[in-house]
Design a protein around this motif. Structure first.
Motif, PDB file in Angstrom:
ATOM      1  N   VAL A  77       0.835  -1.205   0.000  1.00 15.20           N
ATOM      2  CA  VAL A  77       0.000   0.000   0.000  1.00 15.20           C
ATOM      3  C   VAL A  77       0.866   1.251   0.000  1.00 15.20           C
ATOM      4  O   VAL A  77       0.655   2.179  -0.796  1.00 15.20           O
ATOM      5  CB  VAL A  77      -0.945   0.008   1.216  1.00 15.20           C
ATOM      6  N   ILE A  81       1.184   3.945  -3.351  1.00 14.78           N
ATOM      7  CA  ILE A  81       0.765   5.338  -3.387  1.00 14.78           C
ATOM      8  C   ILE A  81       1.894   6.240  -3.865  1.00 14.78           C
ATOM      9  O   ILE A  81       1.660   7.310  -4.429  1.00 14.78           O
ATOM     10  CB  ILE A  81       0.245   5.795  -1.998  1.00 14.78           C
ATOM     11  N   MET A  88      -5.673   5.914  -6.338  1.00 18.08           N
ATOM     12  CA  MET A  88      -5.737   4.666  -5.586  1.00 18.08           C
ATOM     13  C   MET A  88      -7.095   4.564  -4.904  1.00 18.08           C
ATOM     14  O   MET A  88      -7.560   5.518  -4.281  1.00 18.08           O
ATOM     15  CB  MET A  88      -4.638   4.588  -4.518  1.00 18.08           C
ATOM     16  N   ASN A  89      -7.706   3.402  -5.038  1.00 17.12           N
ATOM     17  CA  ASN A  89      -8.959   3.078  -4.364  1.00 17.12           C
ATOM     18  C   ASN A  89      -8.616   2.021  -3.319  1.00 17.12           C
ATOM     19  O   ASN A  89      -8.353   0.868  -3.668  1.00 17.12           O
ATOM     20  CB  ASN A  89      -9.970   2.565  -5.390  1.00 17.12           C
ATOM     21  N   LEU A  90      -8.593   2.401  -2.057  1.00 17.50           N
ATOM     22  CA  LEU A  90      -8.193   1.493  -0.986  1.00 17.50           C
ATOM     23  C   LEU A  90      -9.425   0.858  -0.347  1.00 17.50           C
ATOM     24  O   LEU A  90     -10.202   1.529   0.338  1.00 17.50           O
ATOM     25  CB  LEU A  90      -7.386   2.242   0.076  1.00 17.50           C
ATOM     26  N   PRO A 107      -5.205   7.796   0.104  1.00 17.54           N
ATOM     27  CA  PRO A 107      -5.651   7.413  -1.233  1.00 17.54           C
ATOM     28  C   PRO A 107      -6.697   8.396  -1.732  1.00 17.54           C
ATOM     29  O   PRO A 107      -7.237   9.196  -0.951  1.00 17.54           O
ATOM     30  CB  PRO A 107      -6.266   6.028  -1.002  1.00 17.54           C
TER      31      PRO A 107
END
Length: 262
Positions: A77, A81, A88-90, A107
């Motif tokens: 992760v 980033i 980014m779709n976390l 994100p």
């Protein structure tokens, strides 16, 4: 198998979020107990997968940091980033630990999902009504830190209305029931639920995404969901990548989901 003609095909270009979780699943199958999560003999690197998807036109990268760390790791992760140039779709559970990670990583979007250690992948939508207080707390924390929130929910009126009441910027409609019914007699009924849910969310001022079980075959019908902003697709793209490579798999999906002949 023949399907009836379905109504109101959207002409709007739909974005593709590529979920890279299962590239990490392959790594963890061999190297779960290894002290390294990348480099030397450890492969594949989910960040490399994401960068290849980005080169092919992915509009966002989606990844799910699970509490049990079964595939994506914290280091994935934090490196992701720094390296990707698309949003980014976390995906994450609505708890304190994941809220802390999201605030550190920042994100573009967090997607709140239900999480069970027994499931292989996320099954079913988050019950926003039952978990209102917890979801409301996370949404407030994200807003304070400039992070948009999406809720992974079933296309049920009560869930959509609660998402609007809590101020979520997005909903991601769970398409798993539609995907499971695709070759059965109930497919059109499930698709109709998604269509109605999308209209309801749009009318409430919420952007509409969709995901779970969408593949190279059923995407032509999933594309009929109105007001779609983005589809998040993972397993099917990772699977196709084994045969044609990551970039071709992403290009092909983007073409199919937007009715482009290649």
């Amino acid at each position: 198998m023949r399907f009836k003609t379905l109504t109101y095909m959207s002409t709007k270009h739909v974005l593709l979020g590529v979920n890279i979780d299962h590239s990490a699943t392959v790594r963890q199958a061999r190297y779960r107990e290894n002290s390294l999560d990348r480099g030397l003999m450890v492969e594949p690197d989910p960040v490399d997968f994401a960068l290849a998807a980005q080169r092919a036109g992915a509009d966002a990268i989606t990844l799910h940091l699970r509490e049990d760390r079964r595939h994506i790791q914290d280091s994935d992760v934090y490196r992701m980033i720094e390296m990707i140039q698309v949003p980014m779709n976390l995906e994450m559970a609505a708890n304190d630990e994941m809220t802390r990670v999201a605030i550190e990583v920042k994100p573009a979007v967090v997607l709140l999902v239900p999480e069970s250690r027994e499931e292989v992948t996320t099954e079913g939508g988050l019950d926003v009504v039952a978990h209102r207080n917890r979801v409301e707390t996370v949404i407030a924390a994200m807003k304070e830190n400039g992070i948009a929130t999406s809720l992974f929910i079933d296309p049920e009126p009560a869930q959509i209305d609660m998402a609007a009441e809590l101020g979520a910027e997005y909903v991601e409609l769970h398409t798993g029931s539609f995907a499971n019914a695709y070759y059965g007699s109930n497919m059109e009924a499930e698709l109709t639920k998604l269509k109605h849910g999308a209209v309801r969310a749009h009318d409430a001022g919420i952007k509409v995404n969709a995901g779970h079980g969408i593949n190279y075959t059923n995407v032509r019908h999933a594309r009929e969901i109105p007001w779609l902003h983005e589809m998040n697709i993972g397993h099917s793209i990772v699977s196709r990548s084994l045969f044609v490579g990551v970039e071709e798999a992403v290009r092909e999906m983007k073409a199919r989901m937007n009715n482009i002949i290649r």
